[in-house]
Design a protein around this motif. Structure first.
Motif, short mmCIF file in Angstrom:
data_model
loop_
_atom_site.label_atom_id
_atom_site.label_comp_id
_atom_site.label_asym_id
_atom_site.label_seq_id
_atom_site.Cartn_x
_atom_site.Cartn_y
_atom_site.Cartn_z
N ASP A 364 0.98 -1.04 0.21
CA ASP A 364 -0.07 -0.10 -0.10
C ASP A 364 0.60 1.08 0.00
OD1 ASP A 364 -2.29 -1.55 -0.37
OD2 ASP A 364 -2.81 -1.50 2.31
N LYS A 365 2.17 0.82 0.75
CA LYS A 365 3.48 2.39 1.23
C LYS A 365 3.65 2.86 -0.87
CE LYS A 365 6.88 4.57 3.41
NZ LYS A 365 7.89 4.26 1.87
N VAL A 366 3.52 1.74 -1.26
CA VAL A 366 4.14 1.62 -2.25
C VAL A 366 3.29 2.33 -3.34
CG1 VAL A 366 5.82 1.16 -4.88
CG2 VAL A 366 6.58 0.00 -1.91
N LYS A 367 2.21 1.73 -3.42
CA LYS A 367 1.47 1.97 -4.39
C LYS A 367 0.54 3.88 -4.20
CE LYS A 367 -2.08 -0.97 -5.98
NZ LYS A 367 -3.48 -1.37 -5.75
N SER A 368 1.26 4.29 -2.66
CA SER A 368 0.36 5.09 -2.74
C SER A 368 1.33 6.36 -2.92
CB SER A 368 0.35 5.53 -1.00
OG SER A 368 0.30 6.92 -0.79
N ASN A 369 2.86 5.59 -3.11
CA ASN A 369 4.03 6.84 -3.24
C ASN A 369 3.84 7.10 -5.10
OD1 ASN A 369 4.94 7.34 -1.58
ND2 ASN A 369 7.00 5.61 -1.15
N VAL A 370 3.44 6.05 -5.73
CA VAL A 370 3.14 5.53 -7.50
C VAL A 370 2.03 6.46 -7.75
CG1 VAL A 370 2.40 4.25 -9.39
CG2 VAL A 370 4.82 3.75 -7.25
N ALA A 371 0.84 6.33 -6.40
CA ALA A 371 -0.25 6.96 -7.34
C ALA A 371 -0.17 8.46 -7.10
CB ALA A 371 -1.89 6.71 -6.14
N SER A 372 0.37 9.44 -5.87
CA SER A 372 1.19 10.20 -6.25
C SER A 372 2.04 10.94 -7.38
CB SER A 372 1.94 10.28 -5.14
OG SER A 372 1.46 10.66 -3.80
#
Length: 463
Positions: A364-372
């Motif tokens: 979820d953390k990496v996904k959140s960074n990529v979403a940003s």
């Protein structure tokens, strides 16, 4: 491939290309040998330096080594140059930055093949039909795989161009790829990974498509049919009478280059219209037609400037060799990402990132960074009324996006580097890298043209 009518031709000519396997192998072998000697010399001479000095020295050596390799490859023309260019475009996540920078210097605009060699090729392909044409012996465009000559059909006076593939380049693709891989291995600058192997397979497939002018002719005809009623675009019309697998004949389409002073001197509104047309065609490619011209090279576009403010300036689309088709699964994800970007909605962006192993394997953390990262990349397509993150100086009084002030490419690069520092970040799917490269090419185009664009006009039709 560029055929800018405002340019003169002052390149030197060569009588022959090193297209035979033996010649190319010898040339690459010589380069490999020199590279090996340089590595050995660097290792021995740096033995007494401290760690900091050795690191700085190795960095400088790597830069010089990479540039030497690129310079030697540039002399060969043919698919070796194209392979280097493709790796520079799409391999930045696979290759060290020194190699990427050096490969970016590989230039299509080098020596031309002399007229007797070109005429020999045309005679072999066209036979007696060659006498039906009056051909200008000086090319108006060159590339790594072909060169372009203007001509007149004598019976009708029709102005055409002939894109003539260099003899032997199609047959040399597989051996060129093998030679290129060997050179990278010997030069010791690239880790030999599965990712690199996958990229070479992808480049092989793309090159075999690009040298098949029957495919390019059919693609050009599809784009011609799609855009013939839109006054903002001009696409060459294919002349099948003189076209074949290794020769492409089409109507001559005049224009000036994207970087020309004539384009810069147009009124802001006219430049805005050209910029809007450039990005709209990309949206159509990705979201409507499902196939995209993946080479963001400026030489693939010209602008035909109209004689008055009341007529439409045309974007001339020249080259349809590097076309990629996308499947519906990918396009569905891409549309959802764009929708989330338009609404500047981080939660929706994360929700859109499903259905691809690349996304599904992220924490979820990496996904959140990529979403940003995706939210930043879609900034020019977002609804300005609900996106507080757009820098204030990037919008004009009509709330249009000012590309030249955005510094968007460097902001995306900085954010991407942070996102990729995660140890669990995998190499993105090739399709996403093609699309991201296309967007970067479009961003650069709009910055150079100094266009202001309206996100509602760009995105709403696709929501």
């Amino acid at each position: 491939m560029e055929h800018d009518t405002s340019k003169s031709n002052n390149k030197h000519s060569i009588d022959n290309l090193k297209t035979s396997g033996l010649e190319r192998r010898l040339s690459i072998a010589k380069t490999s040998l020199n590279v090996g000697r340089r590595w050995a010399g660097n290792s021995v001479s740096g033995i007494f330096l401290d760690k900091k000095a050795r690191t700085a020295r190795n960095q400088a050596f790597m830069e010089a080594q990479a540039q030497y390799v690129a310079d030697e490859l540039g002399k060969l023309k043919g698919s070796v140059v194209k392979i280097g260019q493709m790796l520079a475009l799409y391999g930045e996540h696979v290759l060290p930055p020194e190699i990427t920078r050096a490969l970016q210097t590989l230039n299509d605009d080098t020596a031309t093949l002399t007229w007797p060699r070109i005429e020999q090729t045309l005679q072999r392909i066209l036979g007696d039909k060659l006498h039906e044409l009056e051909i200008d012996r000086t090319p108006i465009g060159t590339a790594s795989l072909a060169q372009v000559h203007r001509a007149t059909v004598l019976a009708t006076g029709e102005q055409i161009v002939l894109k003539i593939q260099y003899p032997g380049v199609a047959e040399a693709i597989n051996s060129d790829l093998a030679l290129f891989k060997r050179l990278l291995k010997v030069s010791n600058v690239v880790p030999q990974t599965r990712s690199l192997d996958a990229w070479f397979e992808e480049i092989r497939d793309l090159l075999h498509i690009e040298v098949d002018y029957d495919i390019e002719a059919a693609t050009t005809e599809r784009f011609y049919a799609r855009l013939q009623d839109d006054p903002r675009y001009a696409v060459p019309k294919i002349n099948r009478n003189y076209s074949s697998k290794r020769l492409l004949c089409m109507t001559y389409e005049p224009g000036v280059s994207v970087t020309s002073d004539a384009l810069k001197s147009l009124s802001p509104e006219r430049r805005n219209a050209i910029g809007q047309a450039a990005i709209e065609i990309m949206m159509q490619e990705i979201f409507v037609w499902g196939e995209m011209q993946t080479d963001p090279n400026f030489g693939n576009y010209l602008v035909r400037i109209s004689d008055s403010d009341h007529e439409t300036d045309k974007l001339v689309l020249l080259d349809f060799g590097a076309i990629r088709q996308f499947d519906n699964a990918l396009l569905t994800i891409a549309r959802a990402l764009l929708r989330a970007g338009y609404r500047h909605d981080h939660t929706a962006m994360m929700a859109a990132m499903t259905g691809y192993d690349f996304f599904d394997s992220m924490s979820d953390k990496v996904k959140s960074n990529v979403a940003s990262l995706f939210l930043l990349a879609t900034e020019p397509f977002s609804d300005t009324a609900i996106n507080p993150d757009i820098p204030k100086d990037c919008l004009d009084e009509q709330q249009r996006y000012i590309w030249a002030k955005s510094k968007l490419h460097s902001r995306i690069s900085a954010t991407a580097r942070r996102a990729m520092q995660s140890f669990e970040f995998n190499l993105p799917p090739k399709e996403f890298m093609f699309i991201s490269r296309k967007f970067i090419g479009a961003y650069t185009f709009l910055t150079v043209v100094d266009a202001h664009t309206n996100s509602n006009n760009l995105v709403k039709p696709f929501l």
